[in-house]
Design a protein around this motif. Sequence first.
Motif, PDB file in Angstrom:
ATOM      1  N   GLU A  70      38.961  36.644 -97.279  1.00 56.08           N
ATOM      2  CA  GLU A  70      40.300  36.929 -96.757  1.00 56.08           C
ATOM      3  C   GLU A  70      41.261  35.805 -97.126  1.00 56.08           C
ATOM      4  N   ASN A 129      52.924  30.663 -95.788  1.00 57.46           N
ATOM      5  CA  ASN A 129      51.827  31.192 -94.987  1.00 57.46           C
ATOM      6  C   ASN A 129      52.217  31.213 -93.510  1.00 57.46           C
ATOM      7  N   ASP A 188      50.561  32.336 -91.131  1.00 51.81           N
ATOM      8  CA  ASP A 188      49.396  32.078 -90.293  1.00 51.81           C
ATOM      9  C   ASP A 188      48.785  30.703 -90.573  1.00 51.81           C
ATOM     10  N   ALA A 235      42.190  36.090-100.839  1.00 51.56           N
ATOM     11  CA  ALA A 235      42.974  37.301-101.125  1.00 51.56           C
ATOM     12  C   ALA A 235      44.402  37.219-100.596  1.00 51.56           C
ATOM     13  N   THR A 236      44.633  36.440 -99.538  1.00 52.58           N
ATOM     14  CA  THR A 236      45.938  36.482 -98.874  1.00 52.58           C
ATOM     15  C   THR A 236      46.733  35.182 -98.928  1.00 52.58           C
ATOM     16  N   VAL A 237      46.114  34.078 -99.239  1.00 54.34           N
ATOM     17  CA  VAL A 237      46.802  32.782 -99.148  1.00 54.34           C
ATOM     18  C   VAL A 237      47.931  32.696-100.164  1.00 54.34           C
ATOM     19  N   LYS A 238      49.010  32.067 -99.762  1.00 56.60           N
ATOM     20  CA  LYS A 238      50.129  31.778-100.658  1.00 56.60           C
ATOM     21  C   LYS A 238      50.052  30.304-101.063  1.00 56.60           C
ATOM     22  N   LYS A 270      39.954  31.063 -91.607  1.00 62.67           N
ATOM     23  CA  LYS A 270      39.817  32.440 -92.097  1.00 62.67           C
ATOM     24  C   LYS A 270      38.536  32.606 -92.902  1.00 62.67           C
TER      25      LYS A 270
END
Length: 318
Positions: free
Chosen positions: A308, A295, A297, A311-314, A304
């Motif tokens: 979001e 990540n 970010d 949907a985007t987190v690793k 966040k």
Amino acid sequence: MPKWNDIQGQSFLESDARARAVGLVDEGTFTELAGPFDRFYSPHLETLGEAVEFDDGIVTGVGKIGKTPVFVISQEGRFIGGSVGEVGGAKMVNTIRLATEFHDKLVAEHADLSDEEKPVVVISFETGGVRLHESNAGLLAHAEVMDQLQKARHKVPVITLIGSKVGCFGGMGFVAAATDAIVMSEYGRLGLTGPEVIEQEMGKEEFDSSDRALVFRTTGGRHKYIMGDCNVLVRGKVSDFREALSKLVVLPVSEFEKMRRIGSPELVEKQLKLVALAAEMQPKDARDVWAKAGNADAATLDSKPFDEFVATVKRLEV
């Protein structure tokens, strides 16, 4: 007790144990087992001159989600921090045992039983662990619950829910880790030792329990989701947990083996790799681990918007 529809819109964090138990299953299907009118309360607390609850701070019962029989255990954090003693432990143990026996009876009578017709156990944790007033009785209760989890394995999925104020700590943190799947909200907290205890024993410079952002970065739902300790992350209403349950209860039992954290040589190997990674990294903050997971970010990941983030987190892989 609020109406079922009203419970759906309630915050899981703010709801008491009985409202959660009723709201997680289909409307009108919940039947409480060993409820307050049966007056199963702790004899130890009475002997010590402490106040008692006639349900010992834990609600147990059975309901349905669709065709699935759901055996529910729901802890009440407002009563001695949701601590587990002899009576509360016995209610947990026997609810899991009943579910297992019911499974065996159904399978014996109906060879063609579908996955969605087989029972599951749902535990809504809100606890700091052992009830210190009851010492050995509380410790024994934890061991007996773990024993029942092993007897239920490969038969009755046991699903953990964490999203209440107290979180899930102490020995019950171990119990939650031994269940088949964990559903958390971002407001849920899971760990072995609570933040206040760490600060008390190690000092404020080691862990500042008044730093709420730090507490949630270390024990909260988002962190546990990244680490793989939480299988499903949901928003904070009772209806959100119910929706997640509705999707889980229809899965084949074999699918739950893929969600577990402990219980096989492969999972032990994975945990050892995580320990080795921690020793190699020497992280100063959970954000260091989030960055290691890929990540970019990481510094802003905990702030966040929920959709979001999901949907985007690793998530961390070893």
